[in-house]
Design a protein around this motif. Structure first.
Motif, mmCIF file in Angstrom:
data_model
loop_
_atom_site.group_PDB
_atom_site.id
_atom_site.type_symbol
_atom_site.label_atom_id
_atom_site.label_comp_id
_atom_site.label_asym_id
_atom_site.label_seq_id
_atom_site.Cartn_x
_atom_site.Cartn_y
_atom_site.Cartn_z
ATOM 1 N N ASN A 177 -2.227 60.259 24.571
ATOM 2 C CA ASN A 177 -3.506 60.134 25.499
ATOM 3 C C ASN A 177 -3.182 60.002 26.830
ATOM 4 O OD1 ASN A 177 -5.949 60.108 23.619
ATOM 5 N ND2 ASN A 177 -5.431 57.935 23.203
ATOM 6 N N SER A 181 -4.233 62.932 29.713
ATOM 7 C CA SER A 181 -5.044 62.353 30.753
ATOM 8 C C SER A 181 -4.426 62.970 32.015
ATOM 9 C CB SER A 181 -4.981 60.922 30.901
ATOM 10 O OG SER A 181 -5.516 60.364 29.710
ATOM 11 N N SER A 185 -6.417 65.710 34.621
ATOM 12 C CA SER A 185 -6.580 65.208 35.898
ATOM 13 C C SER A 185 -5.961 66.152 36.650
ATOM 14 C CB SER A 185 -5.894 63.766 36.215
ATOM 15 O OG SER A 185 -4.492 64.012 36.036
ATOM 16 N N LEU A 208 -13.386 60.292 33.832
ATOM 17 C CA LEU A 208 -12.175 60.565 32.979
ATOM 18 C C LEU A 208 -11.177 59.267 33.500
ATOM 19 C CD1 LEU A 208 -10.144 62.249 31.543
ATOM 20 C CD2 LEU A 208 -9.867 63.506 33.550
ATOM 21 N N THR A 209 -10.919 58.814 32.507
ATOM 22 C CA THR A 209 -9.996 57.360 32.906
ATOM 23 C C THR A 209 -8.644 57.832 32.086
ATOM 24 O OG1 THR A 209 -10.372 56.484 30.401
ATOM 25 C CG2 THR A 209 -11.936 55.923 32.366
ATOM 26 N N SER A 210 -7.677 56.986 31.988
ATOM 27 C CA SER A 210 -6.472 57.286 31.768
ATOM 28 C C SER A 210 -6.222 57.299 30.276
ATOM 29 C CB SER A 210 -5.481 56.313 32.138
ATOM 30 O OG SER A 210 -5.762 55.059 31.772
ATOM 31 N N ARG A 211 -7.279 56.819 29.679
ATOM 32 C CA ARG A 211 -7.310 56.815 28.006
ATOM 33 C C ARG A 211 -8.457 57.793 27.163
ATOM 34 N NH1 ARG A 211 -6.653 51.928 30.113
ATOM 35 N NH2 ARG A 211 -9.069 51.254 29.764
ATOM 36 N N THR A 213 -12.249 60.173 27.965
ATOM 37 C CA THR A 213 -13.348 60.641 28.813
ATOM 38 C C THR A 213 -14.884 60.249 28.323
ATOM 39 O OG1 THR A 213 -12.193 62.716 28.951
ATOM 40 C CG2 THR A 213 -14.452 63.170 29.318
ATOM 41 N N ASN A 227 -8.644 61.198 25.394
ATOM 42 C CA ASN A 227 -8.104 62.286 25.934
ATOM 43 C C ASN A 227 -7.502 63.220 25.169
ATOM 44 O OD1 ASN A 227 -9.627 61.759 28.330
ATOM 45 N ND2 ASN A 227 -7.883 60.384 29.164
#
Length: 375
Positions: A177, A181, A185, A208-211, A213, A227
């Motif tokens: 993930n 990500s 990004s 959109l986060t680091s883990r 969408t 992700n």
């Protein structure tokens, strides 16, 4: 022979209580040792002396507490003295390690050049983490060099590699993930408020986060998609292009004039104010059966100014009326309703407002940018 064996044992520790007797090449050993291994090693040692025919090893392991604790205490105090002797060098190594790490932290905290080199803030933070890790490793190398123990570096690196491999298998999904990500990004396949479809889920993009969408479905529900799934799935972005085509089918009875129906339907479709002139609307025969034919109509709209679902529904209503009542006399043709995306009439604006409220109220990091271009 006995003298030779005694001289050898005097040079070794742990055999002070062992006596040696030799008769006709037969060596007899009596006494005690402190370790079981010492008992076994003594037999091997005596067997190497020239002239030894046989060995009678009657040596036993001592159970005297005083004799057994005394060597252990001696070793303990010896190690303490060695540690105290090397303590100043350890302090110098620790100071060298701390200085290198401190410089790394200062460099990583700088906004430039990392913000300039990175395409977004998420990648810039990764640069900073890599810089910090690099300086930590450099600090370890410098400290070991000060201590004269650089040979341990390969052992440490090997152990770190094994631990990293084990952790990689343990957190494989998390790592997958994270990498997804990072790539998302950088590529930026969608923007906040874009209407997209991922793995069958349709909604407006919140962030959109680091883990994951996060989407807002048309029913107002939050959808969190990992992700890794987003990166591997087919992404349909309905908002990227202003022009969007809609199409629908109309059934025509067998006794109707197909060509005339096509002309009437196409003329009515072309006259709608929300239908674009280019690309032009079109109509074709989709299927033919015993009950008649099925006509398929298509047209393009500017979805930034017209609601897609409303425009399609309104076009179906008016084209159907044109096909059902070709010879309207005296009566008025049905009026075209407004399908614009006005705030008071459009569900899109309601969803956009919910997305903006969520983005404003939630402090969770967002890896999307509003103005970038898709890779």
């Amino acid at each position: 022979m006995a003298t030779r064996i005694r001289e050898i044992m005097e040079e070794l520790s742990g055999y002070e209580d062992v006596t040696v007797f030799v008769s006709e090449g037969v060596v007899t050993l009596r006494g005690t040792t402190l370790e079981t291994s010492g008992h076994e090693e003594l037999g091997k040692l005596v067997g190497r002396v020239d002239g030894v025919v046989a060995i009678q090893n009657e040596v036993s392991v001592s159970t005297d507490i005083t004799k057994r604790l005394t060597p252990a205490m001696d070793r303990f105090w010896t190690r303490i003295k060695q540690a105290l002797a090397i303590l100043p060098l350890l302090m110098v190594g620790a100071l060298a390690f701390g200085a290198v790490v401190f410089v790394g932290v200062l460099v990583a905290r700088m906004k430039e050049p990392w913000n300039t080199l990175a395409p977004n803030a998420f990648v810039a933070d990764i640069y900073r983490v890599v810089i910090r890790l690099g300086f930590v490793m450099a600090g370890v190398v410098v400290a070991l060099d000060v201590l004269g123990a650089t040979a341990l570096l390969s052992t440490i690196m090997g152990a770190a590699g094994i631990i990293g491999l084990a952790l990689g298998f343990a957190v494989r999904d998390t790592v997958e993930n994270f990498i997804a990500s990072l790539l998302l990004s950088i590529r930026q396949p969608f923007r906040p408020n874009d209407t997209i479809e991922i793995a069958g889920d349709v909604g407006k993009v919140i962030r959109l986060t680091s883990r994951a969408t996060i989407l807002l479905s048309f029913d107002g529900n939050h959808i969190r998609i990992p992700n890794a799934t987003v990166f591997k799935s087919r992404i349909i972005n309905y908002t990227r292009n202003r022009e969007r085509r809609f199409q629908f089918t109309m059934h025509l009875a067998a006794d109707k004039d197909v060509a005339a129906a096509q002309d009437r339907g196409l003329s009515r479709l072309s006259s709608l104010p929300f239908v674009l002139d280019k690309p032009q609307p079109s109509v074709w025969i989709d299927t033919v059966d015993g009950g008649g034919v099925t006509l398929c109509f298509s047209a393009w709209i500017d979805q930034h100014h017209s609601n897609f679902d409303r425009a399609r529904g309104e076009a179906m209503r008016l084209v159907k009326d044109a096909l059902d009542k070709p010879a309207r006399k005296g009566g008025k043709a049905p009026e075209t309703r407004d399908v614009s995306a006005a705030p008071e009439a459009s569900d899109d604006e309601v969803l956009n407002r919910l997305v903006e409220e969520d983005r404003s109220a939630n402090t969770e990091s967002d890896l999307l940018s509003r103005g970038g271009s898709e890779e």
